[in-house]
Design a protein around this motif. Sequence first.
Motif, short mmCIF file in Angstrom:
data_model
loop_
_atom_site.label_atom_id
_atom_site.label_comp_id
_atom_site.label_asym_id
_atom_site.label_seq_id
_atom_site.Cartn_x
_atom_site.Cartn_y
_atom_site.Cartn_z
N GLN A 95 0.81 -1.22 0.00
CA GLN A 95 0.00 0.00 0.00
C GLN A 95 0.84 1.27 0.00
N THR A 96 1.96 1.21 0.67
CA THR A 96 2.79 2.41 0.79
C THR A 96 3.91 2.47 -0.24
N ASP A 97 4.09 1.42 -0.99
CA ASP A 97 5.18 1.34 -1.97
C ASP A 97 6.53 1.62 -1.33
N VAL A 98 6.69 1.15 -0.12
CA VAL A 98 7.96 1.34 0.59
C VAL A 98 8.88 0.16 0.26
N GLU A 99 10.06 0.51 -0.14
CA GLU A 99 11.05 -0.52 -0.42
C GLU A 99 11.99 -0.62 0.77
N LEU A 100 12.07 -1.80 1.33
CA LEU A 100 12.91 -1.99 2.51
C LEU A 100 14.36 -2.24 2.09
N SER A 101 15.26 -1.85 2.98
CA SER A 101 16.67 -2.12 2.72
C SER A 101 16.92 -3.61 2.90
N PRO A 102 17.94 -4.14 2.25
CA PRO A 102 18.22 -5.58 2.37
C PRO A 102 18.53 -5.96 3.83
N LEU A 103 18.25 -7.21 4.15
CA LEU A 103 18.49 -7.69 5.50
C LEU A 103 19.99 -7.80 5.78
N THR A 104 20.34 -7.52 7.03
CA THR A 104 21.73 -7.71 7.44
C THR A 104 21.97 -9.22 7.60
N GLU A 105 23.21 -9.60 7.75
CA GLU A 105 23.54 -11.01 7.93
C GLU A 105 22.88 -11.57 9.19
N GLU A 106 22.88 -10.77 10.24
CA GLU A 106 22.25 -11.21 11.50
C GLU A 106 20.75 -11.41 11.30
N GLU A 107 20.10 -10.50 10.58
CA GLU A 107 18.67 -10.63 10.33
C GLU A 107 18.37 -11.85 9.46
N LYS A 108 19.25 -12.11 8.49
CA LYS A 108 19.08 -13.30 7.65
C LYS A 108 19.19 -14.58 8.47
N THR A 109 20.17 -14.60 9.37
CA THR A 109 20.36 -15.77 10.23
C THR A 109 19.14 -16.02 11.10
N VAL A 110 18.64 -14.94 11.71
CA VAL A 110 17.46 -15.06 12.57
C VAL A 110 16.25 -15.51 11.76
N THR A 111 16.10 -14.98 10.56
CA THR A 111 14.98 -15.37 9.70
C THR A 111 15.05 -16.85 9.36
N GLU A 112 16.23 -17.34 9.04
CA GLU A 112 16.38 -18.76 8.72
C GLU A 112 16.10 -19.64 9.94
N GLN A 113 16.57 -19.20 11.09
CA GLN A 113 16.30 -19.96 12.32
C GLN A 113 14.80 -20.01 12.60
N LEU A 114 14.14 -18.88 12.43
CA LEU A 114 12.70 -18.81 12.65
C LEU A 114 11.97 -19.73 11.69
N LYS A 115 12.37 -19.72 10.44
CA LYS A 115 11.73 -20.58 9.44
C LYS A 115 11.97 -22.06 9.74
N SER A 116 13.13 -22.38 10.25
CA SER A 116 13.41 -23.79 10.56
C SER A 116 12.55 -24.29 11.72
N HIS A 117 12.21 -23.40 12.66
CA HIS A 117 11.37 -23.76 13.79
C HIS A 117 9.88 -23.61 13.48
N MET A 118 9.57 -22.86 12.46
CA MET A 118 8.18 -22.61 12.10
C MET A 118 8.02 -22.85 10.60
N PRO A 119 7.93 -24.10 10.20
CA PRO A 119 7.88 -24.42 8.76
C PRO A 119 6.64 -23.89 8.06
N HIS A 120 5.61 -23.51 8.80
CA HIS A 120 4.37 -23.02 8.18
C HIS A 120 4.50 -21.60 7.67
N LEU A 121 5.59 -20.90 8.04
CA LEU A 121 5.75 -19.50 7.63
C LEU A 121 6.26 -19.40 6.22
#
Length: 121
Positions: A95-121
């Motif tokens: 809705q806002t056409d906001v483009e987010l900056s790329p994820l940092t390495e730490e954010e990528k790691t946390v995202t992968e960990q979250l996805k591994s624990h929550m496969p439904h996401l």
Amino acid sequence: MEAEVDKLELMFQKADSDLDYIQYRLEYEIKTNHPDSAGEKNPVTLLKELSAIKSRYQTLYARFKPVAIEQKETKSCIYTTMNKTMTMIQELQKQTDVELSPLTEEEKTVTEQLKSHMPHL
């Protein structure tokens, strides 16, 4: 987390089965090999102790079961909340056409960990 809970539950079930088998084998061995053993600890007392241990185990399992159920329910609520939150964020981005900056390495790691624990996401 759910896999660990299921694994723990299976371990409890196996332990219960193992205790039943051990008790059966002890009774059989006592009857066949030691009908009148003198000077040793009474085999009947040993069997009663085994029964007491099994009873304590069953009490522990009864305490564990509601915790496992509560963990599954909590996990389900977390999944639902995360899915709703992610959907809302995606809609806001569209809705806002906001483009987010790329994820940092730490954010990528946390995202992968979250996805591994929550496969439904």
